[in-house]
Motif scaffolding. Structure first.
Motif, PDB file in Angstrom:
ATOM      1  N   ILE A  46     -51.563  84.238  72.920  1.00  0.00           N
ATOM      2  CA  ILE A  46     -52.682  83.317  73.129  1.00  0.00           C
ATOM      3  C   ILE A  46     -52.964  82.542  71.850  1.00  0.00           C
ATOM      4  O   ILE A  46     -53.105  81.321  71.864  1.00  0.00           O
ATOM      5  CB  ILE A  46     -53.948  84.090  73.584  1.00  0.00           C
ATOM      6  N   ALA A  47     -53.026  83.253  70.739  1.00  0.00           N
ATOM      7  CA  ALA A  47     -53.331  82.611  69.452  1.00  0.00           C
ATOM      8  C   ALA A  47     -52.276  81.582  69.090  1.00  0.00           C
ATOM      9  O   ALA A  47     -52.594  80.460  68.661  1.00  0.00           O
ATOM     10  CB  ALA A  47     -53.442  83.670  68.361  1.00  0.00           C
ATOM     11  N   GLU A  48     -51.011  81.928  69.251  1.00  0.00           N
ATOM     12  CA  GLU A  48     -49.928  81.003  68.893  1.00  0.00           C
ATOM     13  C   GLU A  48     -49.956  79.754  69.764  1.00  0.00           C
ATOM     14  O   GLU A  48     -49.712  78.637  69.288  1.00  0.00           O
ATOM     15  CB  GLU A  48     -48.586  81.713  69.027  1.00  0.00           C
ATOM     16  N   ASN A  49     -50.259  79.926  71.050  1.00  0.00           N
ATOM     17  CA  ASN A  49     -50.341  78.769  71.940  1.00  0.00           C
ATOM     18  C   ASN A  49     -51.516  77.866  71.590  1.00  0.00           C
ATOM     19  O   ASN A  49     -51.394  76.645  71.600  1.00  0.00           O
ATOM     20  CB  ASN A  49     -50.459  79.237  73.398  1.00  0.00           C
ATOM     21  N   ILE A  50     -52.649  78.448  71.266  1.00  0.00           N
ATOM     22  CA  ILE A  50     -53.829  77.645  70.922  1.00  0.00           C
ATOM     23  C   ILE A  50     -53.596  76.847  69.649  1.00  0.00           C
ATOM     24  O   ILE A  50     -53.958  75.669  69.554  1.00  0.00           O
ATOM     25  CB  ILE A  50     -55.073  78.547  70.781  1.00  0.00           C
ATOM     26  N   LEU A  51     -52.945  77.464  68.669  1.00  0.00           N
ATOM     27  CA  LEU A  51     -52.802  76.836  67.356  1.00  0.00           C
ATOM     28  C   LEU A  51     -51.568  75.941  67.241  1.00  0.00           C
ATOM     29  O   LEU A  51     -51.385  75.270  66.217  1.00  0.00           O
ATOM     30  CB  LEU A  51     -52.732  77.922  66.274  1.00  0.00           C
ATOM     31  N   LEU A  52     -50.746  75.902  68.264  1.00  0.00           N
ATOM     32  CA  LEU A  52     -49.448  75.245  68.185  1.00  0.00           C
ATOM     33  C   LEU A  52     -49.563  73.776  67.768  1.00  0.00           C
ATOM     34  O   LEU A  52     -48.916  73.328  66.819  1.00  0.00           O
ATOM     35  CB  LEU A  52     -48.735  75.349  69.539  1.00  0.00           C
ATOM     36  N   ALA A  53     -50.391  72.997  68.473  1.00  0.00           N
ATOM     37  CA  ALA A  53     -50.486  71.566  68.184  1.00  0.00           C
ATOM     38  C   ALA A  53     -51.168  71.309  66.843  1.00  0.00           C
ATOM     39  O   ALA A  53     -50.761  70.414  66.083  1.00  0.00           O
ATOM     40  CB  ALA A  53     -51.245  70.858  69.303  1.00  0.00           C
ATOM     41  N   LEU A  54     -52.188  72.084  66.530  1.00  0.00           N
ATOM     42  CA  LEU A  54     -52.906  71.898  65.267  1.00  0.00           C
ATOM     43  C   LEU A  54     -51.992  72.185  64.083  1.00  0.00           C
ATOM     44  O   LEU A  54     -51.984  71.439  63.092  1.00  0.00           O
ATOM     45  CB  LEU A  54     -54.124  72.813  65.233  1.00  0.00           C
ATOM     46  N   GLN A  55     -51.191  73.262  64.195  1.00  0.00           N
ATOM     47  CA  GLN A  55     -50.272  73.595  63.102  1.00  0.00           C
ATOM     48  C   GLN A  55     -49.183  72.530  62.977  1.00  0.00           C
ATOM     49  O   GLN A  55     -48.783  72.159  61.874  1.00  0.00           O
ATOM     50  CB  GLN A  55     -49.648  74.956  63.342  1.00  0.00           C
ATOM     51  N   ALA A  56     -48.701  72.028  64.119  1.00  0.00           N
ATOM     52  CA  ALA A  56     -47.682  70.980  64.089  1.00  0.00           C
ATOM     53  C   ALA A  56     -48.213  69.725  63.430  1.00  0.00           C
ATOM     54  O   ALA A  56     -47.497  69.037  62.683  1.00  0.00           O
ATOM     55  CB  ALA A  56     -47.203  70.681  65.505  1.00  0.00           C
ATOM     56  N   GLU A  57     -49.483  69.414  63.679  1.00  0.00           N
ATOM     57  CA  GLU A  57     -50.088  68.228  63.073  1.00  0.00           C
ATOM     58  C   GLU A  57     -50.179  68.371  61.553  1.00  0.00           C
ATOM     59  O   GLU A  57     -49.964  67.414  60.809  1.00  0.00           O
ATOM     60  CB  GLU A  57     -51.480  68.004  63.667  1.00  0.00           C
ATOM     61  N   ARG A  58     -50.481  69.574  61.076  1.00  0.00           N
ATOM     62  CA  ARG A  58     -50.585  69.822  59.641  1.00  0.00           C
ATOM     63  C   ARG A  58     -49.207  69.880  58.983  1.00  0.00           C
ATOM     64  O   ARG A  58     -49.066  69.588  57.799  1.00  0.00           O
ATOM     65  CB  ARG A  58     -51.294  71.160  59.387  1.00  0.00           C
ATOM     66  N   GLY A  59     -48.201  70.249  59.778  1.00  0.00           N
ATOM     67  CA  GLY A  59     -46.870  70.470  59.217  1.00  0.00           C
ATOM     68  C   GLY A  59     -46.648  71.950  58.993  1.00  0.00           C
ATOM     69  O   GLY A  59     -47.575  72.671  58.573  1.00  0.00           O
ATOM     70  N   TRP A  60     -45.434  72.413  59.280  1.00  0.00           N
ATOM     71  CA  TRP A  60     -45.186  73.857  59.215  1.00  0.00           C
ATOM     72  C   TRP A  60     -45.130  74.397  57.789  1.00  0.00           C
ATOM     73  O   TRP A  60     -45.153  75.609  57.581  1.00  0.00           O
ATOM     74  CB  TRP A  60     -43.874  74.169  59.956  1.00  0.00           C
ATOM     75  N   MET A  61     -45.082  73.503  56.810  1.00  0.00           N
ATOM     76  CA  MET A  61     -45.120  73.958  55.418  1.00  0.00           C
ATOM     77  C   MET A  61     -46.550  74.173  54.936  1.00  0.00           C
ATOM     78  O   MET A  61     -46.765  74.704  53.851  1.00  0.00           O
ATOM     79  CB  MET A  61     -44.413  72.932  54.521  1.00  0.00           C
ATOM     80  N   HIS A  62     -47.524  73.754  55.745  1.00  0.00           N
ATOM     81  CA  HIS A  62     -48.939  73.893  55.360  1.00  0.00           C
ATOM     82  C   HIS A  62     -49.647  74.760  56.394  1.00  0.00           C
ATOM     83  O   HIS A  62     -50.357  74.267  57.271  1.00  0.00           O
ATOM     84  CB  HIS A  62     -49.590  72.514  55.259  1.00  0.00           C
ATOM     85  N   ARG A  63     -49.410  76.057  56.291  1.00  0.00           N
ATOM     86  CA  ARG A  63     -49.947  76.981  57.268  1.00  0.00           C
ATOM     87  C   ARG A  63     -51.458  77.050  57.189  1.00  0.00           C
ATOM     88  O   ARG A  63     -52.052  76.980  56.099  1.00  0.00           O
ATOM     89  CB  ARG A  63     -49.372  78.380  57.028  1.00  0.00           C
TER      90      ARG A  63
END
Length: 512
Positions: A358-375
């Motif tokens: 659930i957590a990974e699905n919710i955060l997927l787009a937000l993390q992608a927007e930030r970039g995977w190098m900026h967790r």
């Protein structure tokens, strides 16, 4: 016009898939020398009926008769031996071969030294002449348009001595002139005694070309009618359910939804936006804090409108302005950068990732927007996820639970949380309440109203007219890949909305 005995008759035919009944005791018949339309919304059972008739699926019960004789088809080839031919939306011909080779493929005449090419071309030309088609049998099929290739498919069926011709969405990619030519050919075949099954989402075309129609809904046969004997509005009501049926899934409590906060002018303007073969160019303004419902039958262009506004499909004409500045929406990523988030009607294929938590699905787009190098910081991630689980009532409340273990309604909530985490200015929702229980439906409706009251604009697509009337500030009506009209929801009734869907702008006349 009709023979006394049907050339095709299905009696109480049922088809089951793993315990799920896709077709439930459906009866259906066709007569020689008629065009019979099969209509119904997505999941109504149209494709299953055709596949049962053509030997793709074996009925679990019921009987199929051809010219009064009971028939059991073990394969499509078996059905073809009984004179049943199918032409699909996507032709299965070979564009690198000639027109004649495609028409006679598998039925070539042979002489002493192999295929007699002259005989084959003569046979193909005869089939083309019977349809009044001026095509060169020697030319490569790929040199002709999609519409002409579909006509070659019909010529191929005719060369195979088809007496029962099934056309599955044959006009979905054709322009008006091409549709007119197709209908000329179909009427010619009808006059020669061929029984034609015409499957289409375009109600205007159904009424233009068909003599009789059968309506399916949820795997059941709703009825068979002479086309002249049923008004379009009645056909639509039977396809989607009567007004009372539409209200079955309405929230039990008649609480007032939040009123949206409207800005002084539109923040988004679509001007002459469209894509050839997908949707005709349209204009649409959207205010901040406004909920714009989108109504229409399946195939009307409602999802295509959403996908163009969200950058999933690219417009080949027109432009979109945000805050009076033209923004090229070349992809969902550029749309997200412009503050537009999109939730597909197919959450399994284009939405949730079942093997993620659930957590990974919710955060997927937000993390992608930030970039995977900026967790995202761990504490921030946990706080954000917990807040959406609580506010949306996601169950189970365990953020580590795999999404594939959740119910459909809770999967939909997870998907909404993903896009809300981005705080978009426009949220485009395609069927967000489909397949969810009554309580979840009410919760999603309330959430949409609350988002609008806080200034977020929402595009809301639903097949349920009562839901659109309940939630929307305005409703855009789609018909035959065209934005027909945008109706203000000032005491708008379901009956009025239904009439516009059936008849178009001239709905007040309510005539067939």
């Amino acid at each position: 016009m009709f023979r006394a005995e049907p050339v095709v008759e299905m009696r109480d035919v049922s088809v089951d898939f793993g315990g799920v009944r896709a077709l439930d005791a459906v009866s259906f018949r066709m007569f020689s020398g008629e065009i019979h339309s099969l209509i119904g919304e997505n999941g109504a059972g149209k494709s299953t009926l055709v596949k049962a008739l053509t030997g793709v699926h074996s009925p679990s019960s019921g009987q199929i008769s051809i010219r009064g004789i009971s028939a059991k088809f073990s394969s499509p080839a078996d059905a073809q031996l009984h004179g049943i031919q199918t032409v699909y939306q996507e032709t299965d011909l070979l564009p690198n071969l000639s027109v004649a080779e495609n028409i006679m493929l598998g039925r070539e005449r042979h002489g002493r030294f192999g295929i007699n090419w002259k005989w084959m071309r003569d046979d193909a030309e005869k089939a083309l002449d019977e349809l009044g088609l001026d095509l060169d049998p020697r030319a490569s099929l790929g040199s002709y348009s999609l519409a002409e290739q579909q006509l070659v498919s019909i010529a191929r069926a005719l060369a195979a001595r088809a007496q029962i011709l099934i056309l599955d969405e044959p006009t979905s990619s054709l322009d008006q002139e091409e549709v007119s030519e197709l209908f000329r050919v179909l009427r010619s075949l009808k006059d020669s005694g061929v029984a034609i099954l015409f499957i289409s989402h375009f109600l205007d075309q159904v009424y233009e070309v068909s003599d009789r129609l059968t309506i399916l809904r949820d795997g059941h046969s709703i009825g068979e009618y002479l086309t002249d004997d049923i008004l379009r509005i009645e056909a639509v009501e039977k396809m989607v359910g009567t007004r009372r049926a539409l209200r079955v899934n309405e929230p039990a409590e008649e609480e007032e939804l939040c009123e949206s906060t409207r800005s002084s002018g539109p923040f988004l303007k679509a001007r002459h936006v469209g894509q050839a073969g997908l949707i005709q160019p349209f204009d649409l303004d959207i205010d901040e804090g406004e909920i714009v419902g989108v109504a229409g039958l399946l195939g009307s262009g409602r999802s295509e409108l959403a996908r163009l506004l969200a950058g999933v499909e690219r417009s080949d004409v027109g432009h979109i302005e945000i805050d009076n500045q033209a923004i090229p929406l070349r992809s969902p990523a550029t749309a997200l950068s412009a503050g537009i988030a999109y939730s597909s009607d197919n959450r399994a294929r284009e939405g949730i990732i079942g093997d993620f938590s659930i957590a990974e699905n919710i955060l997927l787009a937000l993390q992608a927007e930030r970039g995977w190098m900026h967790r995202l910081p761990k504490d921030h991630r946990a706080e954000l996820v917990a807040s959406y689980i609580t506010s949306l009532g996601i169950r189970p409340a365990n953020p580590e639970a795999l999404v594939k273990t959740l119910s459909g309604g809770n999967q939909q909530k997870v998907l909404l949380a993903r896009w809300l985490a981005l705080a978009p200015r426009l949220l485009v929702l395609d069927e967000p309440t489909r397949g969810v229980d009554m309580a979840t439906k009410a919760a999603i409706q309330r959430l949409i109203a609350e988002l609008a009251s806080n200034g977020m604009a929402v595009i809301f697509i639903s097949a349920e007219f009562a839901e659109l009337v309940r939630v929307s500030d305005r409703i855009a009506v789609m018909r035959d890949k065209k934005l027909e009209v945008v109706l203000p929801n000032d005491d708008l009734s379901e009956e009025r909305l239904l009439a516009v869907i059936a008849y178009g702008r001239g709905a007040d006349s309510a005539s067939a």
